[in-house]
Enzyme design. Structure first.
Site, PDB file in Angstrom:
ATOM      1  N   TYR A  28      32.611 -95.137  58.792  1.00 13.65           N
ATOM      2  CA  TYR A  28      33.118 -95.552  60.097  1.00 13.65           C
ATOM      3  C   TYR A  28      33.351 -94.367  61.020  1.00 13.65           C
ATOM      4  CZ  TYR A  28      33.847-100.305  58.436  1.00 13.65           C
ATOM      5  OH  TYR A  28      33.650-101.573  57.965  1.00 13.65           O
ATOM      6  N   GLY A  41      31.902 -90.896  60.328  1.00 11.12           N
ATOM      7  CA  GLY A  41      30.699 -90.066  60.387  1.00 11.12           C
ATOM      8  C   GLY A  41      29.591 -90.702  61.212  1.00 11.12           C
ATOM      9  N   ALA A  71      39.403 -95.080  67.537  1.00  9.32           N
ATOM     10  CA  ALA A  71      39.922 -96.317  66.950  1.00  9.32           C
ATOM     11  C   ALA A  71      38.750 -97.281  66.815  1.00  9.32           C
ATOM     12  CB  ALA A  71      41.015 -96.908  67.831  1.00  9.32           C
ATOM     13  N   ASN A  80      35.312 -90.154  51.647  1.00  6.03           N
ATOM     14  CA  ASN A  80      36.509 -90.946  51.346  1.00  6.03           C
ATOM     15  C   ASN A  80      37.660 -90.050  50.870  1.00  6.03           C
ATOM     16  OD1 ASN A  80      33.844 -91.964  50.410  1.00  6.03           O
ATOM     17  ND2 ASN A  80      34.902 -93.918  50.541  1.00  6.03           N
ATOM     18  N   CYS A 128      43.687 -96.061  58.093  1.00  6.10           N
ATOM     19  CA  CYS A 128      44.406 -94.798  58.333  1.00  6.10           C
ATOM     20  C   CYS A 128      45.920 -94.862  58.255  1.00  6.10           C
ATOM     21  CB  CYS A 128      44.038 -94.267  59.714  1.00  6.10           C
ATOM     22  SG  CYS A 128      42.351 -93.702  59.798  1.00  6.10           S
TER      23      CYS A 128
HETATM   24  C1  UDX Z   1      43.897 -95.707  64.275  1.00  7.67           C
HETATM   25  C2  UDX Z   1      44.233 -94.745  65.422  1.00  7.67           C
HETATM   26  O1  UDX Z   1      44.469 -95.514  66.608  1.00  7.67           O
HETATM   27  C3  UDX Z   1      43.092 -93.760  65.639  1.00  7.67           C
HETATM   28  O2  UDX Z   1      43.458 -92.811  66.621  1.00  7.67           O
HETATM   29  C4  UDX Z   1      42.798 -93.045  64.333  1.00  7.67           C
HETATM   30  O3  UDX Z   1      41.686 -92.192  64.481  1.00  7.67           O
HETATM   31  C5  UDX Z   1      42.522 -94.046  63.218  1.00  7.67           C
HETATM   32  O4  UDX Z   1      43.599 -94.970  63.101  1.00  7.67           O
HETATM   33  P1  UDX Z   1      42.376 -97.878  64.025  1.00  7.67           P
HETATM   34  O5  UDX Z   1      43.063 -98.024  62.701  1.00  7.67           O
HETATM   35  O6  UDX Z   1      40.892 -97.973  64.079  1.00  7.67           O
HETATM   36  O7  UDX Z   1      42.761 -96.478  64.682  1.00  7.67           O
HETATM   37  O8  UDX Z   1      42.934 -99.011  65.023  1.00  7.67           O
HETATM   38  P2  UDX Z   1      44.237 -99.170  65.941  1.00  7.67           P
HETATM   39  O9  UDX Z   1      43.791 -99.689  67.240  1.00  7.67           O
HETATM   40  O10 UDX Z   1      45.079 -97.971  65.956  1.00  7.67           O
HETATM   41  O11 UDX Z   1      45.031-100.347  65.216  1.00  7.67           O
HETATM   42  C6  UDX Z   1      45.630-100.199  63.954  1.00  7.67           C
HETATM   43  C7  UDX Z   1      46.394-101.458  63.586  1.00  7.67           C
HETATM   44  O12 UDX Z   1      47.542-101.629  64.406  1.00  7.67           O
HETATM   45  C8  UDX Z   1      45.577-102.737  63.732  1.00  7.67           C
HETATM   46  O13 UDX Z   1      45.830-103.586  62.637  1.00  7.67           O
HETATM   47  C9  UDX Z   1      46.098-103.334  65.018  1.00  7.67           C
HETATM   48  O14 UDX Z   1      45.939-104.717  65.088  1.00  7.67           O
HETATM   49  C10 UDX Z   1      47.566-102.942  64.944  1.00  7.67           C
HETATM   50  N1  UDX Z   1      48.233-102.905  66.257  1.00  7.67           N
HETATM   51  C11 UDX Z   1      47.801-102.047  67.221  1.00  7.67           C
HETATM   52  C12 UDX Z   1      49.334-103.738  66.494  1.00  7.67           C
HETATM   53  O15 UDX Z   1      49.741-104.498  65.626  1.00  7.67           O
HETATM   54  N2  UDX Z   1      49.959-103.668  67.724  1.00  7.67           N
HETATM   55  C13 UDX Z   1      49.550-102.817  68.698  1.00  7.67           C
HETATM   56  O16 UDX Z   1      50.169-102.807  69.775  1.00  7.67           O
HETATM   57  C14 UDX Z   1      48.433-101.987  68.444  1.00  7.67           C
HETATM   58  P1  ADP Z   2      35.638 -93.275  57.017  1.00  7.64           P
HETATM   59  O1  ADP Z   2      36.297 -94.511  57.533  1.00  7.64           O
HETATM   60  O2  ADP Z   2      36.586 -92.106  56.926  1.00  7.64           O
HETATM   61  O3  ADP Z   2      34.379 -92.921  57.717  1.00  7.64           O
HETATM   62  P2  ADP Z   2      34.119 -94.456  54.847  1.00  7.64           P
HETATM   63  O4  ADP Z   2      34.654 -94.921  53.522  1.00  7.64           O
HETATM   64  O5  ADP Z   2      33.627 -95.477  55.805  1.00  7.64           O
HETATM   65  O6  ADP Z   2      35.264 -93.546  55.476  1.00  7.64           O
HETATM   66  O7  ADP Z   2      32.932 -93.406  54.609  1.00  7.64           O
HETATM   67  C1  ADP Z   2      32.908 -92.385  53.690  1.00  7.64           C
HETATM   68  C2  ADP Z   2      31.468 -92.237  53.179  1.00  7.64           C
HETATM   69  O8  ADP Z   2      31.376 -91.027  52.427  1.00  7.64           O
HETATM   70  C3  ADP Z   2      30.988 -93.355  52.234  1.00  7.64           C
HETATM   71  O9  ADP Z   2      29.845 -93.968  52.786  1.00  7.64           O
HETATM   72  C4  ADP Z   2      30.667 -92.629  50.900  1.00  7.64           C
HETATM   73  O10 ADP Z   2      29.545 -93.183  50.226  1.00  7.64           O
HETATM   74  C5  ADP Z   2      30.399 -91.208  51.385  1.00  7.64           C
HETATM   75  N1  ADP Z   2      30.586 -90.161  50.373  1.00  7.64           N
HETATM   76  C6  ADP Z   2      31.635 -89.968  49.543  1.00  7.64           C
HETATM   77  N2  ADP Z   2      31.456 -88.863  48.785  1.00  7.64           N
HETATM   78  C7  ADP Z   2      30.256 -88.326  49.141  1.00  7.64           C
HETATM   79  C8  ADP Z   2      29.505 -87.174  48.742  1.00  7.64           C
HETATM   80  N3  ADP Z   2      29.973 -86.313  47.812  1.00  7.64           N
HETATM   81  N4  ADP Z   2      28.291 -86.952  49.315  1.00  7.64           N
HETATM   82  C9  ADP Z   2      27.822 -87.799  50.259  1.00  7.64           C
HETATM   83  N5  ADP Z   2      28.481 -88.886  50.694  1.00  7.64           N
HETATM   84  C10 ADP Z   2      29.692 -89.167  50.150  1.00  7.64           C
END
Ligand code: UDX
Ligand code: ADP
Length: 480
Positions: A11, A13, A160, A87, A272
């Site tokens: 998500y 990369g 996000a 990961n 996250c």
């Molecule tokens: C978050 C951070 O926003 C981002 O900067 C970081 O890089 C990764 O983590 P993300 O998890 O993709 O991003 O989504 P985000 O929009 O932050 O929402 C996280 C959660 O909080 C969701 O479940 C969302 O529904 C919830 N949320 C968000 C609420 O419940 N209320 C709000 O007002 C905002």
């Molecule tokens: P994020 O949300 O942080 O991007 P993801 O779980 O979506 O995390 O992606 C992490 C990716 O890294 C996965 O697709 C996984 O297969 C890959 N990965 C993990 N270890 C290695 C490695 N040693 N070499 C190459 N790819 C890897």
């Protein structure tokens, strides 16, 4: 030509590299992954992640200066800059279990970089990692360097999901942390030049390595804390007759607080927030700061409390049992405009209802049955491993039925739970839904998307997070 390679086509990369390729046509970008299925999907018309605007960006660059490959070693060895976005699961065993980050994938990526490198490289931490990870990675690389110079940078990603492309095109800031040596500063400048293709330089912040690493954990902790704060208020609103939307609006008008991220909900999810806070808590504990650790722990506790409270309202309002009752679940993703279900509150809500023997009929526009069954069967934290290394799920849960339409999900249901704020749930034909449900018909809105007054006029008993309660609910108070 500068060559960039990103290890991990997930998500973070995938979208980040696609945008770098689009904005820097003279840079060659390769995204590599050990997962063959993921790379195959990135090279197909059905990308492995759903993200508005992503298809367009990938189509414009793929095959030109953007490549997806499983040939990890080749692309790493050729690259000048290597991003690592693999990961970082929460440890489930051993020291720090349930809190500390498991850096297995990071370490194996670092060792591989050291093994295959023949030229100097800048190695960039992109996945969120504990403070001082860069130092550990630096040690692995320099102890195995064979005379090659590795400069480590921390460049945390703040995108996000659901708005990733927009966030990448127009970031609030880009943060680059590096060593305060001349070589470290040179590496920072090289990465700054990449982003400067489209990001105004005053938004590119440079710092030392540890500040950059901690800033990412801190930003996510602050954001999650806002949601737990408004969710804590939502419980008090229900108890006192206040309306959490009105309270949030009034509070958010203070320019020092600001209006964003104050929507009360059934709880935050996503890959996250919880993970990063647990990590922060662990780091505080390791540094002898139990008071600080406990402060941040509370953000997660309130999030869990909010999900429990939601389930309790459902069960208690339906005569204290949902056993054998069909409950429709509208929305399973952790937020709208993504198919991502990592740490989605829907998992805990569904598990709570299943624990009370409900029959669930689930609909989400972007999440399929296999994913939902896997999520409901998986152990806590097991989701955060590369797909092919995730434990096999036990047999699917029979009380769970996944359908592709909100009307099918709600037909003959006793209650409807809205767990993701998909736009389409705002405009459903609720009269039709009501007519086809068992009576009394309940709606539990975990995202405050429906017009409660309209629904009450139709005949529904409505529960909305943090809103004044229906008499029915007041008569059957939930025990949290
Ligand atoms: C978050 C951070 O926003 C981002 O900067 C970081 O890089 C990764 O983590 P993300 O998890 O993709 O991003 O989504 P985000 O929009 O932050 O929402 C996280 C959660 O909080 C969701 O479940 C969302 O529904 C919830 N949320 C968000 C609420 O419940 N209320 C709000 O007002 C905002
Ligand atoms: P994020 O949300 O942080 O991007 P993801 O779980 O979506 O995390 O992606 C992490 C990716 O890294 C996965 O697709 C996984 O297969 C890959 N990965 C993990 N270890 C290695 C490695 N040693 N070499 C190459 N790819 C890897």
């Amino acid at each position: 030509m500068v060559k960039i390679c990103c290890i991990g086509a997930g998500y973070v990369g995938g979208p980040t590299m696609a945008v770098i390729a689009l904005k820097c046509p003279e840079i060659e970008v390769a995204v590599v992954d050990i997962s063959v299925s993921r790379i195959t999907a990135w090279n197909s018309d059905a990308l492995p992640i759903y993200e508005p605007g992503l298809d367009e960006v990938v189509k414009k660059c793929r095959g030109k200066n953007l490549f997806f490959s499983t040939d990890v070693e080749k692309h790493v060895s050729e690259a000048d800059i290597v991003f690592v976005s693999v990961n970082t699961p929460t440890k489930t065993q051993g020291l720090g279990a349930g809190k500390a980050a498991d850096l297995t994938y990071w370490e194996s990526a670092a060792r591989m970089i050291a093994d295959v490198s023949k030229s100097n490289k800048i190695v960039v931490e992109k996945s969120t990692v504990p403070v001082k990870t860069a130092e550990a990675i630096e040690k692995i690389l320099t102890h195995n360097s064979k005379g090659i110079d590795f400069q480590i940078l921390s460049n945390p990603e703040f995108l996000a999901e659901g708005t990733a492309i927009q966030d990448l095109f127009n970031p609030d800031r880009v943060l680059i942390g590096g060593r305060e040596t001349p070589e470290g500063q040179k590496a920072i400048a090289a990465l700054r030049d990449v982003y400067a293709h489209w990001v105004p330089v005053d938004r590119i912040i440079c710092s030392n390595l540890w500040s950059a690493e901690l800033s990412k954990l801190a930003a996510n902790a602050f954001l999650a804390q806002r949601i737990s704060s408004v969710n804590a208020m939502s419980a008090l609103c229900e108890a006192t007759g206040a309306d959490v939307s009105q309270v949030a609006h009034a509070v958010g008008k203070d320019t020092r607080i600001g209006p964003k991220f104050l929507n009360a909900s059934v709880g935050f999810g996503g890959s996250c927030f919880q993970k990063d806070i647990l990590n922060l808590v662990y780091i505080c504990e390791c540094n002898g700061l139990p008071e600080v650790a406990n402060y941040w722990k509370q953000v997660i506790k309130i999030n869990d409390y909010q999900k429990t409270r939601f389930v309790n309202w459902i069960v208690s309002s339906m005569f204290n049992t949902v056993s054998g009752k069909k409950i429709a679940i509208l929305g399973f993703a952790f937020k709208k405009d993504t198919g991502d279900t990592r740490e989605t509150p829907a998992i805990d809500v569904c598990k709570g209802l299943l624990g009370d023997k409900a029959l669930l009929s689930i609909y989400d526009p972007q999440v399929n049955e296999e994913q939902i069954q896997r999520d409901l069967a998986m152990k806590k934290f097991d989701w955060d491993h590369p797909v092919h290394l995730q434990p096999m799920s036990p047999t699917s849960i029979k009380q769970v039925n996944v359908v592709w339409d909100a009307y099918a999900a709600t037909k003959d249901a006793h209650g409807v739970c809205i767990l993701t704020e998909w736009d389409e749930f705002k405009t459903l034909d609720y009269q039709r839904i009501y007519d086809n449900m068992r009576k009394p018909a309940f709606i539990f809105d975990g995202r405050n998307v429906v017009d409660e007054a309209k629904l009450r006029a139709i005949g529904f008993i409505v529960y909305s997070i943090g809103k004044p309660l229906d008499q029915w609910l007041k008569d059957m108070p939930a025990v949290a």
